[in-house]
Design an enzyme around this catalytic site. Structure first.
Site, PDB file in Angstrom:
ATOM      1  N   ASN A  30       0.837  -1.205   0.000  1.00 47.33           N
ATOM      2  CA  ASN A  30       0.000   0.000   0.000  1.00 47.33           C
ATOM      3  C   ASN A  30       0.871   1.255   0.000  1.00 47.33           C
ATOM      4  O   ASN A  30       1.942   1.298   0.613  1.00 47.33           O
ATOM      5  CB  ASN A  30      -1.023  -0.004   1.143  1.00 47.33           C
ATOM      6  CG  ASN A  30      -0.458  -0.350   2.501  1.00 47.33           C
ATOM      7  OD1 ASN A  30       0.583  -0.983   2.621  1.00 47.33           O
ATOM      8  ND2 ASN A  30      -1.158   0.063   3.531  1.00 47.33           N
ATOM      9  N   GLU A  32       0.312   5.257   0.591  1.00 46.01           N
ATOM     10  CA  GLU A  32      -0.636   6.294   1.013  1.00 46.01           C
ATOM     11  C   GLU A  32      -0.229   7.665   0.482  1.00 46.01           C
ATOM     12  O   GLU A  32       0.856   7.844  -0.077  1.00 46.01           O
ATOM     13  CB  GLU A  32      -0.731   6.276   2.541  1.00 46.01           C
ATOM     14  CG  GLU A  32      -1.265   4.925   3.022  1.00 46.01           C
ATOM     15  CD  GLU A  32      -1.472   4.821   4.520  1.00 46.01           C
ATOM     16  OE1 GLU A  32      -0.940   5.663   5.276  1.00 46.01           O
ATOM     17  OE2 GLU A  32      -2.172   3.866   4.940  1.00 46.01           O
ATOM     18  N   GLU A  43      -3.126  -4.529  -3.008  1.00 43.02           N
ATOM     19  CA  GLU A  43      -3.666  -5.338  -4.111  1.00 43.02           C
ATOM     20  C   GLU A  43      -3.607  -4.555  -5.429  1.00 43.02           C
ATOM     21  O   GLU A  43      -3.286  -5.110  -6.478  1.00 43.02           O
ATOM     22  CB  GLU A  43      -5.111  -5.737  -3.822  1.00 43.02           C
ATOM     23  CG  GLU A  43      -5.284  -6.643  -2.609  1.00 43.02           C
ATOM     24  CD  GLU A  43      -5.460  -5.894  -1.298  1.00 43.02           C
ATOM     25  OE1 GLU A  43      -4.970  -4.761  -1.174  1.00 43.02           O
ATOM     26  OE2 GLU A  43      -6.092  -6.458  -0.390  1.00 43.02           O
ATOM     27  N   CYS A  77     -11.009  -3.287  -3.937  1.00 43.30           N
ATOM     28  CA  CYS A  77      -9.983  -4.238  -4.387  1.00 43.30           C
ATOM     29  C   CYS A  77     -10.595  -5.571  -4.799  1.00 43.30           C
ATOM     30  O   CYS A  77     -10.063  -6.252  -5.679  1.00 43.30           O
ATOM     31  CB  CYS A  77      -8.920  -4.434  -3.321  1.00 43.30           C
ATOM     32  SG  CYS A  77      -7.756  -3.057  -3.270  1.00 43.30           S
TER      33      CYS A  77
HETATM   34  N1  THU Z   1      -5.192  -1.693   2.786  1.00 44.26           N
HETATM   35  C1  THU Z   1      -4.627  -2.456   1.799  1.00 44.26           C
HETATM   36  O1  THU Z   1      -3.593  -2.096   1.224  1.00 44.26           O
HETATM   37  N2  THU Z   1      -5.243  -3.621   1.476  1.00 44.26           N
HETATM   38  C2  THU Z   1      -6.289  -4.163   2.146  1.00 44.26           C
HETATM   39  O2  THU Z   1      -6.708  -5.264   1.804  1.00 44.26           O
HETATM   40  C3  THU Z   1      -6.910  -3.428   3.251  1.00 44.26           C
HETATM   41  C4  THU Z   1      -6.405  -2.037   3.461  1.00 44.26           C
HETATM   42  C5  THU Z   1      -4.481  -0.457   3.173  1.00 44.26           C
HETATM   43  C6  THU Z   1      -5.072   0.844   2.714  1.00 44.26           C
HETATM   44  C7  THU Z   1      -4.474   1.804   3.714  1.00 44.26           C
HETATM   45  O3  THU Z   1      -3.178   2.190   3.273  1.00 44.26           O
HETATM   46  C8  THU Z   1      -4.328   0.995   4.973  1.00 44.26           C
HETATM   47  O4  THU Z   1      -4.427  -0.369   4.580  1.00 44.26           O
HETATM   48  C9  THU Z   1      -5.393   1.281   6.025  1.00 44.26           C
HETATM   49  O5  THU Z   1      -6.660   1.210   5.471  1.00 44.26           O
END
Ligand code: THU
Length: 121
Positions: A30, A32, A43, A77
């Protein structure tokens, strides 16, 4: 892959790996952004890596996070994964201390909207 997550706002690192039909392994984390909605899930990063590598069919999905229970892909996702993964594809969710939960794509996104819904008979 989790170690590469850029998560200054949530501090919640997620890693994702996709197996491609041609055998490739494609990973993402992820990423941000200070404008929060612009952040991307692990994902989504893995899907982008898969397409960049020239693959467009997913045969297996793995997601891992430091969480008390395995973290399921968010709703968006699930739809993104379903674009490239059939209903029977297995999605394994894992915690860093070894808990796992495996579900099919269809169980995670029942009745998904697919290209077939846009076909006229
Ligand atoms: N997040 C993901 O990358 N994948 C998931 O399946 C659930 C949530 C991330 C998004 C964000 O950066 C952090 O988790 C908190 O929501």
């Amino acid at each position: 892959m989790r170690d590469h997550a850029y998560v200054p706002y949530s501090n919640f690192k997620v890693g994702a790996a996709l197996r491609g039909a041609q055998g490739g392994l494609h990973v993402g984390c992820n990423v941000e952004n200070v404008a929060y909605p612009q952040g991307t899930c692990a994902e989504a990063g893995a899907i982008a890596a898969m397409c960049a590598a020239g693959e467009t069919r997913i045969t297996e999905v793995f997601v891992i996070a430091d969480s008390p229970a395995p973290v399921p892909p968010c709703g968006g996702c699930r739809q993104k994964l379903r674009e490239f993964a059939g209903p029977d594809v297995l999605v394994t969710m894992a915690t860093i201390d070894g808990k796992t939960l495996t579900m099919t794509m269809e169980a995670l996104l029942p009745g998904a909207f697919t290209a077939a819904h846009m076909e006229r008979v």
